[in-house]
Design a protein around this motif. Structure first.
Motif, PDB file in Angstrom:
ATOM      1  N   ASP A   7     -13.697  -5.387  -2.598  1.00 21.46           N
ATOM      2  CA  ASP A   7     -13.122  -6.380  -1.816  1.00 21.46           C
ATOM      3  C   ASP A   7     -13.533  -7.744  -1.937  1.00 21.46           C
ATOM      4  N   ASP A  18      -7.185   9.946  -6.306  1.00 21.81           N
ATOM      5  CA  ASP A  18      -8.204   9.446  -5.629  1.00 21.81           C
ATOM      6  C   ASP A  18      -8.165   9.792  -4.119  1.00 21.81           C
ATOM      7  N   HIS A  24     -11.363   1.246  -8.752  1.00 25.39           N
ATOM      8  CA  HIS A  24     -11.650   0.686  -7.388  1.00 25.39           C
ATOM      9  C   HIS A  24     -11.817  -0.827  -7.515  1.00 25.39           C
ATOM     10  N   THR A  30      -9.540   8.930  -1.595  1.00 27.92           N
ATOM     11  CA  THR A  30     -10.008   8.197  -0.546  1.00 27.92           C
ATOM     12  C   THR A  30      -8.618   7.181  -0.274  1.00 27.92           C
ATOM     13  N   THR A  31      -7.543   7.456  -0.825  1.00 27.86           N
ATOM     14  CA  THR A  31      -6.439   6.447  -0.470  1.00 27.86           C
ATOM     15  C   THR A  31      -4.929   7.052  -0.578  1.00 27.86           C
ATOM     16  N   GLU A  32      -3.945   6.806  -0.131  1.00 21.17           N
ATOM     17  CA  GLU A  32      -2.779   7.086  -0.251  1.00 21.17           C
ATOM     18  C   GLU A  32      -1.979   6.346  -1.540  1.00 21.17           C
ATOM     19  N   GLU A  33      -2.613   5.320  -1.973  1.00 25.86           N
ATOM     20  CA  GLU A  33      -2.317   4.554  -3.045  1.00 25.86           C
ATOM     21  C   GLU A  33      -2.522   5.075  -4.205  1.00 25.86           C
ATOM     22  N   GLN A  34      -1.850   5.700  -4.882  1.00 24.91           N
ATOM     23  CA  GLN A  34      -2.071   6.395  -6.106  1.00 24.91           C
ATOM     24  C   GLN A  34      -1.601   5.592  -7.402  1.00 24.91           C
TER      25      GLN A  34
END
Length: 309
Positions: free
Chosen positions: A120, A12, A117, A14-18
Motif C-alpha cells: 500500500d 487469492d 500483491h 484475501t480479496t474479492e478482487e480476483q
C-alpha cells in the motif's frame, strides 16, 4: 491448435478482487480455453485442536472447504464468462505452491495465472514465497498479473539473451519470441525485443591501465546488436522494435517497459535444480521484482520440475 487450452487461475483468499481469474477469462475468451479457479486453504488452528477426534477435525475442515467453494462459485458467477467453462477446486494444504504445481503436473495445465500483491505505502509489488516457488518449480508458463490492463495496440516486451552461445539461452530466445508473437496476435499488441549487455567491469579498468574501456564497450554493443538484428530478421521484426542497451537486465527491462507503458514482459527463467535453483539465474527474479506490468515467465524446453521427481 490454440496454445492455452487449460488455464489454472490461482485464487487469492484475501480479496474479492480476483485479478488472475479476470485475466484468465480475458485470455479464454480469445482461445476458448477451460479455466480452473484454484484455491488452496489452510487454518493452523484446526490442526491444533487436540480435543477433537480426527473425524471431527475432518468434518470441520470439510465444512470450511465447502464454505470456500460456495464463496468461490459466487465470485465466478459475478464475472462475465458466457460460453466459457470455469471449474472451481478448493484444496486443504499448508504450503500453497505445492498443490498448484501438483495440479499442473497431474492435469497438464498450459499456463498458471496468479495475481500479485501491491504494498500500500510503497506502491511496489510484494512477491510472496509462494510466487517465487511457483516461478522456480512450475513446468508450464506462469503469468503474474498486476493492476495494468491489456489495451489493444499496447506493447509486449520480450527479454532476450542474444549475445550468449549457450544452447539453453538460444532455445529460450526462440521460445520467448514465439510466445510474444503468439500473444501479440491474440491481444493485438506490438512486440519489442530487448537485450541488455554488461559494461566494462570496473576492476579490469583499474587493474589494467592500458585497457580501453570504450573500445571494449563498442565491441560488446556491436556483438549484441548484430546478434539481435539476425534474431529479429528471422521473425520479420523491424529494427525499430529492437533494443540493445548497456546495463543490468533489471534496469534495462524496467526502463524500457516504463517507457513503452508495456502490458506484458516475457522472460525466461533458466530452470536450475539443486542449490542453484535457489538463485534461479537470479536475473529473472530481480527483473520481476521491479516491473509494474504483467510478467510471463517461461522455462527452457526439457525443464523438469523438482516436484515431478
Amino acid at each position: 491448435m490454440e496454445k492455452y487450452q487449460k488455464i489454472l487461475a490461482v485464487i487469492d483468499p484475501t480479496t474479492e478482487e480476483q485479478k488472475a481469474l479476470k485475466r484468465a477469462v480475458e485470455l479464454a475468451k480469445k482461445t476458448g480455453a477451460m479455466i480452473t479457479a484454484f484455491l488452496s486453504i489452510y487454518d493452523f488452528s484446526y490442526e491444533m485442536t487436540t480435543m477433537l477426534s480426527s473425524d471431527e477435525r475432518e468434518a470441520m475442515r470439510q465444512s470450511l472447504i465447502n464454505d470456500r467453494i460456495q464463496w468461490l462459485n459466487d465470485i465466478i458467477d459475478s464475472i462475465d464468462h458466457q460460453d466459457l467453462t470455469i471449474d472451481s477446486k478448493v484444496i486443504w494444504h499448508n504450503r500453497p505452491f505445492e498443490p498448484i504445481i501438483e495440479q499442473v503436473l497431474k492435469h497438464q495445465y498450459d499456463i498458471v495465472i496468479k495475481g500479485t500483491h501491491q504494498h500500500d505505502k510503497l506502491k511496489s509489488v510484494i512477491f510472496t514465497p509462494t510466487d517465487w516457488h511457483i516461478l522456480r518449480k512450475c513446468p508450464c508458463p506462469v503469468l503474474l498479473v498486476k493492476e495494468h490492463s491489456w489495451p489493444i495496440n499496447g506493447n509486449i516486451v520480450a527479454a532476450l539473451n542474444v549475445g550468449s552461445d549457450e544452447s539453453e539461452h538460444q532455445s529460450l530466445n526462440v521460445k520467448i519470441t514465439e510466445e510474444a508473437i503468439h500473444l501479440s496476435k491474440l491481444i493485438l499488441a506490438n512486440i519489442h525485443l530487448v537485450n541488455s549487455f554488461p559494461g566494462t567491469p570496473v576492476n579490469i579498468a583499474i587493474e589494467i591501465p592500458e585497457f580501453n574501456a570504450s573500445e571494449y564497450n563498442d565491441s560488446m554493443f556491436n556483438h549484441h546488436k548484430e546478434a539481435m538484428a539476425k534474431h529479429a530478421q528471422s521473425y520479420s521484426i523491424g529494427e525499430e522494435h529492437t533494443h540493445v542497451v548497456e546495463g543490468l537486465p533489471e534496469d534495462v527491462i524496467e526502463n524500457l517497459s516504463n517507457e513503452l507503458d508495456a502490458e506484458l514482459v516475457i522472460l525466461g527463467t533458466v530452470g536450475r535444480t539443486g542449490i542453484s535453483a535457489a538463485l534461479i539465474g537470479n536475473t529473472a527474479e530481480h527483473v520481476i521484482d521491479r516491473l509494474n506490468c504483467d510478467v510471463l515467465a517461461l522455462k527452457p524446453d526439457g525443464y523438469v520440475s523438482p516436484m515431478a521427481e
